[in-house]
Scaffold this active site. Structure first.
Site, PDB file in Angstrom:
ATOM      1  CD  GLU A  55      -3.007  -1.046   0.195  1.00  0.00           C
ATOM      2  OE1 GLU A  55      -3.083  -0.010  -0.491  1.00  0.00           O
ATOM      3  OE2 GLU A  55      -3.774  -2.014   0.046  1.00  0.00           O
ATOM      4  CG  ASP A 110      -5.605  -7.668  -7.719  1.00  0.00           C
ATOM      5  OD1 ASP A 110      -4.533  -7.768  -7.103  1.00  0.00           O
ATOM      6  OD2 ASP A 110      -6.601  -7.074  -7.257  1.00  0.00           O
ATOM      7  CD  GLU A 160     -15.226  -5.777  -1.418  1.00  0.00           C
ATOM      8  OE1 GLU A 160     -14.310  -5.507  -0.644  1.00  0.00           O
ATOM      9  OE2 GLU A 160     -15.206  -5.456  -2.631  1.00  0.00           O
ATOM     10  CD  GLU A 176     -10.773  -2.464  -8.328  1.00  0.00           C
ATOM     11  OE1 GLU A 176      -9.729  -2.235  -7.675  1.00  0.00           O
ATOM     12  OE2 GLU A 176     -11.916  -2.217  -7.882  1.00  0.00           O
ATOM     13  CB  THR A 215      -2.325  -1.185  -9.127  1.00  0.00           C
ATOM     14  OG1 THR A 215      -3.495  -2.008  -9.061  1.00  0.00           O
ATOM     15  CG2 THR A 215      -1.742  -0.987  -7.738  1.00  0.00           C
TER      16      THR A 215
END
Length: 541
Positions: A80, A221, A314, A335, A438
């Site tokens: 993160e 991902d 989710e 996304e 991302t």
């Protein structure tokens, strides 16, 4: 029009608290201790510029310079911190001049935001000191990796560094960042199963897979995403070849009726027939490699789920066609909107604008509250949670705005650009082709060529300059007959191969032939880039 939602958010960004939590790359709930240092302003900073709020961008840059300190005793997620803090600072640094910030001499090879990004990234380097080169998931910003830290890290937490770290190495000249990112990528590649799949979590000390579920969603991902984006950003054919091999295995073992399931990484047997909202990035990624037909079919599957609930839960059980217990929430993830933006740029299909309209209406109707936009705790009854993730400002708002703003500078097709003088020559910035990390922080790929000169080009310019000055010297009517020291040598410059003493060694290492890199239009011969006064115009492709 969606702008009634989006423009006020530009004013909201700089007023929010600085310490919102965020889930890890595996979608798990955040540990507050991991996110107790400021990140919302950094994460949302480039959104301000994309929305056109230049004054707030300039103000926030000043605030960050006065307030951010990474020498603090907190445990931070390596993943993160990289995508949000390092990525956010790098993007803001490269966009500073466009935002009217007064940049220092040497920009973009220097600047306060770049120094902050480098400082933050250096805090993460101890995590990579493992026998495998794959990083721990958590690091203490003051003390490094804590004794007893778990060695189990998710795949995305290992393979999501090449975009930020390669950019940082290119801008600072320190190769350590790109080097550790590449090692981590390669170790994952070497750890894939015999059928070409990777699992979800791995022990970074032993290289043994702990969670063997293979898929395209949470925990995996952005590893796939960074193989593609790293290949484009760095013109690296090996990274693209790696992704294409993975793509074959993913199609063979995980795709069913344009849905992607979770399977056992060694056998390919289905382990979880679910769709995760984090997987909705996949159609956008497919568009980057030109696989538009498959991308649209999968996107339309995901869009049916959105229309069913007014958002993406989710987890969604594909056979049952309903949410999974305790996974019914929608934290305003970006996304699906991200994929819509990419696909609309590629196809112009109005269905993608319909998704954007639905997203704006759902978010404004369901989640808008007095101080922002709240996470939807349960899509079945639209109950809200008392939190707003920073990625809503960094990604969701940004992608929505870009979907409806075809003239935004981010969509530049190369028709306009800025020529910037750096200590290494002149380079071109702002011509388009931005690579989003991302966390939706745009990186200008041309910037990677501003602060370095490829060795092959250094050798060529040396040869050209030597020929020029040798010819000039021999023809000069002022040449003295008594000169016996040989042809004129260009003056040495610190940090280059231009010095006479190492010229012969450099020429020995010169490649026999330059190849046009993958994913790049053929450039003009290097000699044609040599302009007046020997100025080099680097290839900005």
């Amino acid at each position: 029009m969606p702008f009634r939602l989006l423009i006020p958010l530009g004013l909201l960004c700089a007023l929010l608290p600085l310490h919102h939590g965020a889930p890890g790359p595996d979608g798990s709930a955040p540990d507050p201790a991991h996110y107790s240092f400021s990140l919302t302003l950094i994460d949302a900073l480039d959104t301000l510029l994309i929305l056109g709020n230049v004054s707030e961008f300039q103000r926030v840059v000043e605030v960050l310079q006065d307030s951010v300190d990474f020498d603090i005793d907190v445990n931070a997620s390596v993943f993160e911190t990289n995508i949000r803090v390092v990525g956010g600072l790098l993007s803001a640094h490269l966009l500073s001049k466009k935002a009217g910030v007064e940049v220092e001499a040497g920009w973009p090879c220097s600047g306060p935001l770049l120094r902050m990004a480098e400082e933050a990234a250096r805090k993460l380097l101890p995590a990579f000191q493992t026998p495998t080169g794959m990083p721990y998931g958590t690091v203490n910003l003051l003390h490094g990796v804590n004794p007893g830290e778990t060695p189990v890290t998710c795949t995305a937490g290992i393979g999501t560094f090449i975009v930020e770290f390669a950019t940082l190495s290119s801008l600072t000249g320190d190769p350590v960042f790109e080097d550790v990112a590449r090692v981590a990528l390669m170790r994952l590649w070497e750890s894939r199963s015999d059928i070409g799949l990777v699992g979800n979590h791995i022990d970074v000390l032993t290289g043994k897979w702990v969670a063997q579920d293979a898929g395209i969603g949470a925990g995996v991902d952005s590893y796939f995403e960074y193989l593609v984006k790293g290949a484009i950003l760095l013109q690296d054919k090996k990274l693209m070849a790696m992704f294409l091999e993975y793509n074959k295995a993913i199609r063979n073992y995980t795709r069913f009726d344009d849905w992607y399931l979770w399977v056992q990484m060694y056998k390919g047997t289905v382990s979880m027939p679910v769709f995760q909202s984090l997987e909705a990035y996949w159609p956008g990624l497919q568009s980057l490699i030109g696989d538009i037909d498959n991308a649209m079919r999968t996107f339309l599957n995901y869009y049916t789920v959105w229309k069913q609930f007014g958002g993406l839960p989710e987890f969604y059980n594909i056979p049952q066609g309903y949410t999974v217990e305790k996974r019914e929430g929608y934290p305003l993830r970006p996304e699906l909107i991200e994929s819509a933006m990419y696909l609309y740029r590629a196809t112009g299909d109005p269905t993608l604008l319909e998704l954007g309209r639905d997203a704006v209406e759902s978010i404004e109707k369901i989640s808008k509250v007095e101080c922002g936009f709240a996470t939807i705790k349960d899509l079945r009854d639209h109950k809200l949670d008392n939190r707003m993730e920073s990625f809503f400002l960094a990604e969701t708002v940004k992608y929505l705005y870009l979907l409806f703003d075809p003239t935004n500078f981010i969509h530049n097709n190369g028709s306009t650009f800025d020529a910037v003088i750096t200590p290494y020559g002149e380079c071109i910035l702002g011509a388009g082709g931005y690579i989003f990390n991302t966390e939706a922080h745009p990186i200008d790929p041309a910037a990677l060529h501003c602060c370095q000169r490829l060795k092959e080009e250094q050798w060529e310019v040396e040869d050209l300059m030597r020929e020029f000055y040798s010819l000039k010297w021999s023809r000069s009517k002022f040449q003295k007959k008594t000169v016996s020291s040989g042809p004129w040598e260009p003056p040495a410059r610190p940090g280059t191969l231009f010095s006479p003493e190492n010229h012969d060694q450099a020429r020995e290492r010169k490649p026999a032939k330059q190849k046009v890199p993958l994913l790049s239009c053929p450039s003009q011969p290097f000699t044609s880039k040599l302009a007046l006064l020997g100025q080099v115009f680097l290839d900005s492709s």
